[in-house]
Structure formats: structure tokens, C-alpha cells
Write a protein that holds these residues in place. Structure first.
Motif, PDB file in Angstrom:
ATOM      1  N   HIS A  96      -0.648  -2.827  -8.741  1.00 15.36           N
ATOM      2  CA  HIS A  96      -0.721  -1.746  -7.763  1.00 15.36           C
ATOM      3  C   HIS A  96      -1.338  -0.472  -8.015  1.00 15.36           C
ATOM      4  O   HIS A  96      -2.346  -0.050  -7.296  1.00 15.36           O
ATOM      5  CB  HIS A  96       0.755  -1.671  -6.912  1.00 15.36           C
ATOM      6  CG  HIS A  96       0.744  -0.778  -5.612  1.00 15.36           C
ATOM      7  ND1 HIS A  96       0.015  -1.028  -4.514  1.00 15.36           N
ATOM      8  CD2 HIS A  96       0.973   0.576  -5.880  1.00 15.36           C
ATOM      9  CE1 HIS A  96       0.278   0.108  -3.816  1.00 15.36           C
ATOM     10  NE2 HIS A  96       0.933   0.973  -4.263  1.00 15.36           N
ATOM     11  N   TYR A  97      -0.694   0.246  -8.757  1.00 15.48           N
ATOM     12  CA  TYR A  97      -0.920   1.565  -8.956  1.00 15.48           C
ATOM     13  C   TYR A  97      -2.573   1.720  -9.900  1.00 15.48           C
ATOM     14  O   TYR A  97      -3.195   2.645  -9.570  1.00 15.48           O
ATOM     15  CB  TYR A  97      -0.060   2.372 -10.065  1.00 15.48           C
ATOM     16  CG  TYR A  97       1.214   2.849  -9.131  1.00 15.48           C
ATOM     17  CD1 TYR A  97       1.291   3.384  -8.465  1.00 15.48           C
ATOM     18  CD2 TYR A  97       2.515   2.209  -9.715  1.00 15.48           C
ATOM     19  CE1 TYR A  97       2.216   3.726  -7.393  1.00 15.48           C
ATOM     20  CE2 TYR A  97       3.487   2.663  -9.209  1.00 15.48           C
ATOM     21  CZ  TYR A  97       3.487   3.472  -7.995  1.00 15.48           C
ATOM     22  OH  TYR A  97       4.736   3.910  -7.249  1.00 15.48           O
ATOM     23  N   TRP A  98      -2.695   0.666 -10.370  1.00 18.40           N
ATOM     24  CA  TRP A  98      -4.038   0.547 -11.081  1.00 18.40           C
ATOM     25  C   TRP A  98      -5.271   0.410 -10.167  1.00 18.40           C
ATOM     26  O   TRP A  98      -6.344   1.130 -10.032  1.00 18.40           O
ATOM     27  CB  TRP A  98      -4.279  -0.530 -12.190  1.00 18.40           C
ATOM     28  CG  TRP A  98      -5.460  -0.610 -12.797  1.00 18.40           C
ATOM     29  CD1 TRP A  98      -6.794  -1.288 -12.735  1.00 18.40           C
ATOM     30  CD2 TRP A  98      -5.759  -0.093 -14.129  1.00 18.40           C
ATOM     31  NE1 TRP A  98      -7.653  -1.089 -13.492  1.00 18.40           N
ATOM     32  CE2 TRP A  98      -7.084  -0.346 -14.627  1.00 18.40           C
ATOM     33  CE3 TRP A  98      -4.996   0.843 -14.932  1.00 18.40           C
ATOM     34  CZ2 TRP A  98      -7.557   0.261 -15.735  1.00 18.40           C
ATOM     35  CZ3 TRP A  98      -5.496   1.168 -15.986  1.00 18.40           C
ATOM     36  CH2 TRP A  98      -7.013   0.872 -16.403  1.00 18.40           C
ATOM     37  N   ALA A  99      -5.090  -0.496  -9.168  1.00 17.85           N
ATOM     38  CA  ALA A  99      -6.007  -0.641  -8.065  1.00 17.85           C
ATOM     39  C   ALA A  99      -5.800   0.598  -7.266  1.00 17.85           C
ATOM     40  O   ALA A  99      -7.068   0.827  -6.760  1.00 17.85           O
ATOM     41  CB  ALA A  99      -5.461  -1.745  -7.184  1.00 17.85           C
ATOM     42  N   ALA A 100      -4.793   1.036  -6.916  1.00 16.84           N
ATOM     43  CA  ALA A 100      -4.782   2.522  -6.434  1.00 16.84           C
ATOM     44  C   ALA A 100      -5.779   3.611  -6.967  1.00 16.84           C
ATOM     45  O   ALA A 100      -6.367   4.383  -6.329  1.00 16.84           O
ATOM     46  CB  ALA A 100      -3.436   3.017  -5.892  1.00 16.84           C
ATOM     47  N   GLU A 101      -5.615   3.549  -8.353  1.00 12.60           N
ATOM     48  CA  GLU A 101      -6.561   4.627  -9.173  1.00 12.60           C
ATOM     49  C   GLU A 101      -7.786   4.307  -9.242  1.00 12.60           C
ATOM     50  O   GLU A 101      -8.506   5.074  -9.179  1.00 12.60           O
ATOM     51  CB  GLU A 101      -5.766   4.673 -10.583  1.00 12.60           C
ATOM     52  CG  GLU A 101      -6.239   5.520 -11.387  1.00 12.60           C
ATOM     53  CD  GLU A 101      -5.723   6.902 -11.282  1.00 12.60           C
ATOM     54  OE1 GLU A 101      -6.268   7.824 -11.681  1.00 12.60           O
ATOM     55  OE2 GLU A 101      -4.643   7.038 -10.632  1.00 12.60           O
ATOM     56  N   GLU A 102      -8.091   3.171  -9.038  1.00 16.73           N
ATOM     57  CA  GLU A 102      -9.483   2.784  -9.148  1.00 16.73           C
ATOM     58  C   GLU A 102     -10.333   2.923  -7.871  1.00 16.73           C
ATOM     59  O   GLU A 102     -11.374   3.241  -7.882  1.00 16.73           O
ATOM     60  CB  GLU A 102      -9.627   1.181  -9.596  1.00 16.73           C
ATOM     61  CG  GLU A 102      -9.696   0.793 -10.881  1.00 16.73           C
ATOM     62  CD  GLU A 102      -9.989  -0.585 -11.116  1.00 16.73           C
ATOM     63  OE1 GLU A 102     -10.047  -1.466 -10.267  1.00 16.73           O
ATOM     64  OE2 GLU A 102     -10.552  -0.894 -12.430  1.00 16.73           O
ATOM     65  N   SER A 103      -9.339   2.883  -6.690  1.00 18.47           N
ATOM     66  CA  SER A 103     -10.006   3.319  -5.339  1.00 18.47           C
ATOM     67  C   SER A 103     -10.028   4.489  -5.076  1.00 18.47           C
ATOM     68  O   SER A 103     -10.430   5.242  -4.018  1.00 18.47           O
ATOM     69  CB  SER A 103      -9.397   2.371  -4.322  1.00 18.47           C
ATOM     70  OG  SER A 103      -7.931   2.835  -4.388  1.00 18.47           O
TER      71      SER A 103
END
Length: 105
Positions: A96-103
Motif C-alpha cells: 500500500h505505502y509503496w504504491a502511494a509513494e509511486e503515485s
């Protein structure tokens, strides 16, 4: 990656047996895995440094959530509801946090 069935005395083996070995043992979800690895010895590129920095940021968020029992339970409930995609609270929190960081959120 080869799956290794182990007996009780070596079930928790992880890491290298010797420093010069290129076989690394790891335990995930109660199973022991062995994989061949080679250490990268060159300098990191800018892209590698960016990913490393993002990883550190995301891991700090995940570890903060795992230290809070209520947040950890929320993540574990989400992992259980993922239909087998995630087996741990830490794994789904990281994703979840990885996807949020990428976006960029």
C-alpha cells in the motif's frame, strides 16, 4: 528458487553458512528457501539510490504501523481479506505505502 523441506534442527536456518558462499537461505511463512546470489560491488546509480531511499521511507511507515497493535490488526484483517494475495500485515502495508509513494500521495 528451490523449495527445501527441512527437519526441526535446521528449520530456522537463514543467511549464508560461510561468508564466501553464494547460496543464501531464508525462511518465509514457515518454509525455508535457498537461492543463489551474487553481491553487487559497484557504485549505485542514481536510479538505485532513488529506489533505496523510497524503500527506507516506506519501511519506516510500515514499521510504525506494525508497532501500533490497532493498525497492525487493521492491516492483518486486510491481508486476510485479500484472498491469498497477501499473507502478512507487513506485506500488505508495504504494498500500500509503496504504491502511494509511486503515485506521489
Amino acid at each position: 528458487m528451490a523449495r527445501i523441506e527441512t527437519k526441526l534442527p535446521v528449520r530456522s536456518i537463514s543467511g549464508k553458512l560461510r561468508r564466501a558462499d553464494d547460496i543464501v537461505f531464508s525462511v518465509r511463512n514457515g518454509q525455508t528457501f535457498a537461492c543463489q546470489t551474487t553481491a553487487y560491488r559497484g557504485p549505485w546509480s542514481e536510479a538505485q539510490q532513488a529506489v533505496h531511499s523510497k524503500f527506507k521511507t516506506v519501511m519506516a511507515l510500515v514499521l510504525t504501523d506494525m508497532a501500533d497493535p490497532d493498525k497492525k490488526k487493521e492491516w492483518q484483517d486486510k491481508a486476510n481479506a485479500s484472498g491469498g494475495k497477501y499473507s502478512t500485515a507487513r506485506g500488505i502495508a508495504f504494498a500500500h505505502y509503496w504504491a502511494a509513494e509511486e503515485s506521489g500521495l
